[in-house]
Design a protein around this motif. Structure first.
Motif, short mmCIF file in Angstrom:
data_model
loop_
_atom_site.label_atom_id
_atom_site.label_comp_id
_atom_site.label_asym_id
_atom_site.label_seq_id
_atom_site.Cartn_x
_atom_site.Cartn_y
_atom_site.Cartn_z
N GLY A 64 4.18 35.41 46.98
CA GLY A 64 4.07 34.04 47.50
C GLY A 64 3.51 34.02 48.92
O GLY A 64 2.64 33.20 49.25
N GLU A 65 4.00 34.92 49.76
CA GLU A 65 3.47 34.99 51.14
C GLU A 65 1.99 35.35 51.12
O GLU A 65 1.19 34.77 51.86
N MET A 66 1.64 36.29 50.28
CA MET A 66 0.26 36.76 50.21
C MET A 66 -0.68 35.66 49.69
O MET A 66 -1.76 35.44 50.24
N VAL A 67 -0.25 34.97 48.65
CA VAL A 67 -1.09 33.92 48.10
C VAL A 67 -1.24 32.76 49.08
O VAL A 67 -2.31 32.14 49.17
N ASP A 68 -0.20 32.47 49.87
CA ASP A 68 -0.31 31.44 50.91
C ASP A 68 -1.35 31.83 51.95
O ASP A 68 -2.17 30.99 52.38
N LEU A 69 -1.33 33.09 52.37
CA LEU A 69 -2.29 33.58 53.36
C LEU A 69 -3.71 33.52 52.82
O LEU A 69 -4.63 33.07 53.50
N ILE A 70 -3.88 33.93 51.57
CA ILE A 70 -5.20 33.92 50.95
C ILE A 70 -5.69 32.48 50.76
O ILE A 70 -6.85 32.16 51.04
N ALA A 71 -4.81 31.59 50.30
CA ALA A 71 -5.19 30.19 50.07
C ALA A 71 -5.67 29.54 51.37
O ALA A 71 -6.67 28.81 51.38
N GLU A 72 -4.97 29.82 52.44
CA GLU A 72 -5.37 29.28 53.74
C GLU A 72 -6.74 29.82 54.15
O GLU A 72 -7.58 29.10 54.67
N ALA A 73 -6.98 31.09 53.88
CA ALA A 73 -8.25 31.72 54.28
C ALA A 73 -9.43 31.20 53.48
O ALA A 73 -10.53 31.02 54.02
N VAL A 74 -9.25 30.94 52.18
CA VAL A 74 -10.38 30.54 51.34
C VAL A 74 -10.60 29.03 51.30
O VAL A 74 -11.63 28.58 50.79
N ALA A 75 -9.68 28.25 51.83
CA ALA A 75 -9.80 26.79 51.78
C ALA A 75 -11.16 26.33 52.30
O ALA A 75 -11.57 26.68 53.41
N GLY A 76 -11.87 25.55 51.48
CA GLY A 76 -13.15 24.98 51.88
C GLY A 76 -14.32 25.96 51.81
O GLY A 76 -15.42 25.63 52.22
N ARG A 77 -14.09 27.15 51.28
CA ARG A 77 -15.15 28.15 51.21
C ARG A 77 -15.58 28.36 49.75
O ARG A 77 -14.82 28.10 48.84
N THR A 122 -1.40 32.41 41.96
CA THR A 122 -2.21 33.61 42.15
C THR A 122 -3.39 33.61 41.20
O THR A 122 -4.53 33.86 41.61
N GLY A 123 -3.13 33.31 39.95
CA GLY A 123 -4.20 33.24 38.96
C GLY A 123 -5.21 32.15 39.29
O GLY A 123 -6.42 32.37 39.26
N GLU A 124 -4.72 30.97 39.61
CA GLU A 124 -5.61 29.84 39.93
C GLU A 124 -6.49 30.15 41.13
O GLU A 124 -7.68 29.85 41.13
N LEU A 125 -5.90 30.73 42.15
CA LEU A 125 -6.63 31.03 43.37
C LEU A 125 -7.70 32.10 43.12
O LEU A 125 -8.85 31.96 43.55
N THR A 126 -7.32 33.14 42.40
CA THR A 126 -8.26 34.23 42.13
C THR A 126 -9.41 33.76 41.24
O THR A 126 -10.58 33.98 41.56
N TYR A 127 -9.08 33.10 40.15
CA TYR A 127 -10.11 32.62 39.25
C TYR A 127 -10.94 31.51 39.90
O TYR A 127 -12.14 31.42 39.68
N GLY A 128 -10.29 30.71 40.74
CA GLY A 128 -11.02 29.67 41.46
C GLY A 128 -12.05 30.25 42.41
O GLY A 128 -13.17 29.75 42.53
N MET A 129 -11.67 31.32 43.12
CA MET A 129 -12.60 31.97 44.04
C MET A 129 -13.80 32.53 43.28
O MET A 129 -14.93 32.49 43.76
#
Length: 195
Positions: A64-77, A122-129
């Motif tokens: 959860g901590e890791m996905v929060d950090l990644i989500a913040e980093a990829v937002a809008g990219r 995690t899945g949504e973020l990874t596949y979304g990227m």
């Protein structure tokens, strides 16, 4: 004694995550955690079922901590920028929290985590990227596995100090991301092989 220590499942899990970063995930035991709180082992069993339950809780917390950090980093990219941001946040977390990161790589009972929010995110973020690379199954899963293997391998070697060459590790990391971007843009698609 546990009540006086103010123990809750969340507090026990957080303490186990901190302990993992200090001594390594594999060294986290119920006994070591009980010593940290100044209680008997039995006091912790009203908050966690057993060692496997504790380790699964740490894995979910860390994920959860890791996905929060990644989500913040990829937002809008998108595209290469999203890939680089995703990879950078992954690397940052793995190096800053080695024990917690190890927990995210541990084998857990899929039945316990598959319905969790963190698993879905995690899945949504990874596949979304990866959406910007226009990959479909089974190529999408293959690409996720390649990225995970590359990020994990690089950060694990870096954390162990295994890159002895004088070449700057950050420069090599950036080159690896460039290469992954080119590969993803030119992915050998399963649909093309079936023709």
């Amino acid at each position: 004694m546990a009540a006086r220590a103010g123990l809750t499942a969340e507090r026990v899990t957080r303490a186990a995550a901190e302990l993992a970063d200090e001594v390594g995930f594999d060294s986290v035991t119920v006994s070591a955690l009980a010593r940290r709180f100044g209680v008997k082992d039995a006091s912790l069993y009203s908050h966690v079922k057993n060692l496997q339950d504790l380790r699964t809780r740490v894995a979910l917390l860390a994920a959860g901590e890791m996905v929060d950090l990644i989500a913040e980093a990829v937002a809008g990219r998108a595209g290469k920028d999203a890939l680089a941001a995703f990879a950078g946040a992954y690397r940052e977390y793995a190096l800053r929290h080695p024990g917690r990161y190890a927990a995210t790589q541990s084998k857990v009972d899929l039945a316990q985590v598959v319905d969790t929010t963190v698993f879905r995110r995690t899945g949504e973020l990874t596949y979304g990227m990866l959406r910007g690379y226009d990959l479909e199954e089974p190529d999408l899963t293959d690409a996720v596995r390649l990225l995970r293997s590359t990020f994990h391998g690089y950060t694990s070697l870096e954390a162990q100090g295994a890159f002895a060459h004088p070449r700057d590790v950050d420069a090599s990391w950036e080159k690896a991301i460039d290469a992954l971007h080119v590969l993803l843009e030119n992915w050998p698609r399963a649909s093309e092989k079936s023709r």
